[in-house]
Design an enzyme around this catalytic site. Structure first.
Site, mmCIF file in Angstrom:
data_model
loop_
_atom_site.group_PDB
_atom_site.id
_atom_site.type_symbol
_atom_site.label_atom_id
_atom_site.label_comp_id
_atom_site.label_asym_id
_atom_site.label_seq_id
_atom_site.Cartn_x
_atom_site.Cartn_y
_atom_site.Cartn_z
ATOM 1 N N GLU A 195 80.716 60.027 22.963
ATOM 2 C CA GLU A 195 79.700 58.981 23.075
ATOM 3 C C GLU A 195 79.954 58.169 24.335
ATOM 4 O OE1 GLU A 195 77.690 55.444 20.354
ATOM 5 O OE2 GLU A 195 79.702 56.182 19.868
ATOM 6 N N ASN A 233 77.704 61.643 40.251
ATOM 7 C CA ASN A 233 79.096 61.242 40.292
ATOM 8 C C ASN A 233 79.830 61.987 41.394
ATOM 9 O OD1 ASN A 233 79.148 59.294 38.371
ATOM 10 N ND2 ASN A 233 80.593 60.321 37.023
ATOM 11 N N ASN A 292 94.773 60.627 34.092
ATOM 12 C CA ASN A 292 95.174 61.478 35.205
ATOM 13 C C ASN A 292 96.684 61.415 35.284
ATOM 14 O OD1 ASN A 292 92.546 62.131 35.833
ATOM 15 N ND2 ASN A 292 92.346 60.556 37.395
ATOM 16 N N GLY A 802 90.036 22.220 33.148
ATOM 17 C CA GLY A 802 89.545 22.640 34.457
ATOM 18 C C GLY A 802 88.039 22.554 34.617
ATOM 19 N N SER A 803 87.408 21.465 34.139
ATOM 20 C CA SER A 803 85.945 21.363 34.275
ATOM 21 C C SER A 803 85.541 21.254 35.738
ATOM 22 C CB SER A 803 85.423 20.167 33.470
ATOM 23 O OG SER A 803 86.048 18.964 33.889
ATOM 24 N N ASN A 804 86.287 20.466 36.518
ATOM 25 C CA ASN A 804 86.012 20.398 37.957
ATOM 26 C C ASN A 804 86.321 21.719 38.638
ATOM 27 O OD1 ASN A 804 84.858 17.954 38.877
ATOM 28 N ND2 ASN A 804 86.754 16.866 38.402
ATOM 29 N N ASN A 895 91.370 15.499 46.431
ATOM 30 C CA ASN A 895 91.320 15.112 45.021
ATOM 31 C C ASN A 895 90.000 14.382 44.782
ATOM 32 O OD1 ASN A 895 92.157 14.779 42.378
ATOM 33 N ND2 ASN A 895 93.425 12.978 42.800
ATOM 34 N N HIS A 897 88.442 11.098 42.584
ATOM 35 C CA HIS A 897 88.907 9.897 41.887
ATOM 36 C C HIS A 897 87.708 9.176 41.276
ATOM 37 C CE1 HIS A 897 91.543 6.533 40.989
ATOM 38 N NE2 HIS A 897 90.651 5.705 41.518
#
Length: 982
Positions: A195, A233, A292, A802-804, A895, A897
């Protein structure tokens, strides 16, 4: 004194073997590298006396030349037992180490049947499968399982060509018969049918001594011949490395590799050398596609430049069973390899063509020979894959830029190479229609909320609501028992493109086309049209141009422009603002088919597509965003047709279908017709289906104008989003009984249509999807992917979610960005931002907060320097940096602030702002200095302070501004660094 160095013999002649020889030549332990049989195209010595198929010949040569290691490159000699034969002589003479598995282990590649049964027996995840020698049994199996797609594999070695992927039962049965009938010779005397899995492919190679593994960086091969992963291919048209995967996926693959080696040991197979596992990463986990038993090609060509350890030492340790004692290190750079192929590859490549322009190896690019030879006339092609151009850089963009430049430099007649290698990575920042400012969900909610009100205004004989009225004598129009069909629409933000270019002549076609094509879908002939032009300040030349084009389009559609309205509305519309709308009145005989015949649409019906003339009038909010994000002008030449501008291509008028289509609709041979407008095929086609029917669309079955490839590549916009936003080259789709397909096609062509495409069929709806796209990757060709070659390498430091960071990464993915985010470093192993970064393919490193600050920062600096970082962004990094670290990266740390500096410095800025009762707060992106929050200001954004604000509510509003300001500051700093280095 005699030399303590040794020699190495590499067996094979392709680019893979040249890459191995090139790397072995750099070993301090090696004084000479031989390659056999070779092709005479490189500087490696080719021992003519060696018969690479004869172990005694190989041993004799090795003893005579002081060779201690033989590396077997291709699969054929491994599967024939060459390793066993060479090692058999070790008991009687000089020991020669052979890098490669024995014949028993090579069965993993030599027999697909053995490999799949091995996976099944040892619980290694793979696709469902069966193996067959009988055509009848294979066909019966195909019918019984009835999978949507099948992968058929020749059991034996077929030079990389023994795998065929097909859709549907009929095609699978046909291929099974061909393969078992000898299409691949003895290799397909037995076949495996499995499949087809859905997901993305990953190549995972590892060194092993039969007990432990040392995995190489993940890579991704591009097998199909043509751009956009289309066509037949091949052995591989290009590859990228390293591929950064989500941590859970990486761990899952590593465990499967370890389980494989353990299973081989349990089976008493002493496997040593390189194990290559091809994986499909599916929604249900990682599945093995194949093994392989040697280095991959072209994976080896990109992996070897990344190896930062001695290849000879690693190979020798694998042979001696001491791999666990060897430290294997890898460079933190990016590599792109592009294969240059001969005309006719992969079926019948044309060889013997003269080659010119091959550069010397450099620190940036190595050109590995694959199918070349030297003759009296010089270097000529001798195979299908001629070269593998491999470039290394501090970003994938940089590496690909170098590789493409060299690929263009190398010259030979009939050269072909894919320009989209790495498109998987370069399309990570896909944009959507909603991101361009169009709130689709809100629009749908509005429609739902007014539906009942509209229905309440319906009167007998009307089927829709709204529009202007006009006196039309339908008897004089030729109707006996007429019914009216009314359509109304506008042009949308395509107006803004017309404004930018000053081209208004075709907007009338768009206005009329959107209306008359809708009316046509109900088997009605448009007979009258009214327009409405509204503006804040009337400029009669512009208005006249639009209305004249309306009249021309009406005449072409066979309907009269019977009236209209021009409204000047200062105060409601500003001086340069205007819009246009239209209403079409159509009429139909009561005896004509009442389209759509929704209940008659059944599975098996054919879907015939008529080509569009371009974008028509939909998706222009997204178009304008893409143009803006890429920094191009509407007046720039179109990349696919430099004789016209991008604006002219975008403003191609909506095609009018009345004359070519109405006749066949009246014949009764069409069950339904869908006008492909806003919402694309995805949302418009289901409007003519009953609840139990869905559409199955074969992507790649129709011709897509280049403008859609350009939008897709430069958004980048994902294929599903493209098909949901634009018409993608399809203006109308007709639903037709298969028995009427030929006559309907003939009628359309004889009435002026240039092409008719069978793009799919109706199927029984089994899931929530109303439109199922097959081979979605075939839709677009990735011809116009462009990004800046020179970018600033960015490192992001985080401690939490880590939104920024997410916004910084997304900003860097825009093609015109100055930045390439190379690494995210966290001081916490459980930081949520790590998973987010890896989901974007960004490498992550954890440097735990232990020890003295200087010691910690020294480790961090080493990781940053290792990746050539130019700019550091602090995105919620909760450690105070020492003066020595800040000075080391002076002017290159930024940075964000949460205040308008210089006011309210320090960790409690929001609280201090509220205590001071200021009315304006905000955020500041600044350069990090030794003193807290005192560095140079890069950008600021104000945020109002409300009387009922708390520290939490104010901070949340400031965060929204931070995302945009910080990302923009990163770009500005990167631009300055680029200008400084220029």
């Amino acid at each position: 004194m005699p030399s303590s160095k040794t020699g190495v013999l590499v067996i094979g002649s392709g680019a893979r073997e040249h890459a191995l020889a090139w790397k072995l030549q750099q070993s301090p332990s090696v004084d000479h590298v031989f390659i056999a049989p070779g092709n005479g195209s490189t500087d490696f010595d080719i021992p003519k006396s060696v018969d690479v198929n004869d172990a005694s010949s190989i041993r004799s040569f090795c003893v005579a030349r002081g060779i201690s290691l033989v590396v077997v490159g291709p699969e054929n000699p491994l599967c024939k037992g060459l390793v066993d034969e060479i090692e058999a002589g070790n008991a009687d003479g000089k020991e020669i180490l052979v890098f490669g598995p024995p014949k028993a282990g090579a069965q993993l590649e030599g027999s697909k049947k053995f490999s799949k049964q091995f996976m099944k027996e040892h619980g290694l995840p793979t696709a469902d499968f069966e193996d067959f020698k009988s055509v009848n049994e294979a066909k019966a199996f195909i019918e019984r399982v009835n999978w949507p797609s099948y992968v058929l594999k020749a059991d034996g070695l077929a030079a990389g060509k023994g795998v065929i992927i097909v859709d549907g039962v009929a095609e699978a049965k046909n291929v099974a018969e061909r393969m078992l009938g000898g299409e691949f010779g003895a290799a397909s005397a037995e076949i495996v049918i499995e499949e087809k899995l859905e997901g993305y492919e990953v190549s995972a190679l590892c060194f092993t001594d039969g007990k432990t593994i040392s995995r190489m960086p993940f890579s991704q091969d591009h097998k199909p011949l043509l751009e956009g992963d289309r066509g037949p291919n091949t052995g591989g048209m290009g590859v990228i490395a390293p591929l950064v995967l989500p941590s859970n996926v990486e761990a899952e693959i590593d465990q499967i590799l370890k389980n494989t080696i353990a299973a081989l040991a349990k089976s008493n197979i002493p496997y040593k050398g390189c194990l290559y596992a091809g994986f499909m990463v599916t929604p249900k986990g990682c599945k093995l596609l194949e093994f392989n038993v040697r280095f991959g090609d072209p994976e080896t060509e990109v992996i070897m430049p990344l190896l930062d350890s001695d290849l000879y030492t690693i190979c020798a340790a694998c042979c001696r069973g001491t791999l666990s004692s060897v430290q294997v290190n890898w460079k933190s750079e990016n590599v792109v390899g592009i294969v240059l192929a001969s005309e006719g590859y992969p079926v019948k490549p044309i060889v013997g063509r003269k080659v010119e322009g091959v550069p010397e190896h450099s620190s940036e690019t190595v050109v590995f020979h694959a199918g070349t030879k030297r003759t009296e006339q010089g270097l000529v092609t001798s195979g299908g894959r001629v070269f593998c151009v491999v470039s290394i850089g501090n970003s994938f963009q940089e590496a690909r830029s170098h590789a493409l430049a060299v690929s263009e430099q190398v010259k030979f007649e009939g050269k072909y190479y894919r320009k989209d290698i790495g498109h998987f990575l370069f399309s990570r920042g896909n944009v959507s229609y909603s991101a361009s400012g169009v709130d689709i969900a809100e629009g749908n909610a509005l429609v739902a909320s007014i539906k009942d009100v509209c229905l309440s205004t319906r009167t007998p004989g009307t089927d829709s609501i709204g529009g202007f009225g006009a006196l039309v004598d339908l008897e004089k129009e030729g109707f006996k028992k007429p019914q009216l069909v009314i359509g109304m629409d506008g042009v949308g933000t395509k107006i803004a493109v017309a404004e930018a270019t000053g081209l208004y002549d075709n907007l009338g076609y768009d206005l009329v086309g959107m209306c008359v094509n809708d009316v046509l879908c109900h088997c009605a002939r448009p007979v009258a049209f009214l327009d409405y032009y509204v503006t804040g300040h009337l400029v009669k030349e512009e208005a006249a141009s639009v209305i004249r084009s309306v009249a021309k389009a009406c005449k072409e559609s066979g309907c009269a422009l019977v009236g209209g309205e021009t409204a000047e509305m200062p105060g409601v519309y500003h001086k340069g603002q205007w819009d246009v709308a239209g209403c079409c009145i159509g009429a139909r005989e009561k005896s004509w088919p009442m389209l759509p015949l929704t209940e008659s649409v059944t599975p098996g019906d054919v879907l015939l597509a008529l080509p569009s003339n371009g974008l028509h009038s939909n998706g222009f909010s997204l178009v304008r965003k893409i143009v803006s994000d890429n920094g191009v002008s509407y007046k720039d030449p179109a990349p696919w047709n430099p004789l016209v501008s991008i604006g002219e291509e975008l403003l191609r008028p909506t095609k009018l279908y009345v004359k070519s289509v109405l006749g066949v609709l009246k014949s009764g041979k069409v069950k339904a017709i869908a006008h492909i407008t806003g919402g694309g095929i995805t949302e418009n086609l289901p409007r003519v289906f009953p609840p139990h029917v869905a559409a199955e669309i074969e992507c790649g079955s129709w011709s897509i104008p280049e403008v859609f490839d350009w939008l897709h590549s430069n958004g980048p916009v994902s294929p599903p989003e493209m098909l949901k936003t634009f018409n993608c080259g399809v203006g109308l789709i007709l639903v037709v009984d298969p028995k009427n397909q030929e006559s309907v096609t003939d009628s359309l062509l004889s009435n002026g249509e240039s092409a008719i495409y069978k793009i799919g069929s109706c199927i029984k709806k089994t899931a929530k999807d109303e439109v199922v796209y097959k081979n979605l990757e075939n839709t677009f060709k990735y011809r116009f992917v462009k990004s800046k070659a020179k970018k600033v390498n960015v490192g992001i430091l985080i401690s939490g979610a880590g939104s920024n960071m997410k916004k910084l990464i997304e900003k860097s993915l825009f093609p015109k960005s100055n930045c390439s985010v190379r690494v995210v470093i966290s001081n916490k192993a459980d930081a949520g931002g790590i998973a987010i970064a890896r989901s974007y393919g960004i490498e992550t490193v954890v440097v735990p907060s232990v020890g003295e600050r200087e010691e910690y920062e020294a480790i961090m600096t080493k990781e940053l320097e290792k990746r050539g970082i130019d700019l550091i962004c602090l995105a919620g990094f909760m450690r105070i940096l020492t003066a020595s670290f800040v000075n080391r990266w002076e002017g290159r740390i930024i940075n964000i602030h949460p205040s308008l500096l210089p006011s309210f410095k320090g960790a409690h800025a929001v609280q201090l702002a509220l205590e001071a009762k200021v009315k304006i707060a905000g955020c500041t992106a600044h350069v990090v200095d030794v003193e807290v929050d005192s560095g140079a200001i890069i950008a600021q954004e104000a945020v109002p302070v409300y009387d009922n604000d708390t520290e939490e509510t104010l901070h949340e509003r400031i965060k929204v501004k931070e995302h945009a300001v910080f990302a923009e500051a990163m770009e500005l700093m990167a631009q300055k660094l680029l200008e400084k280095s220029a």
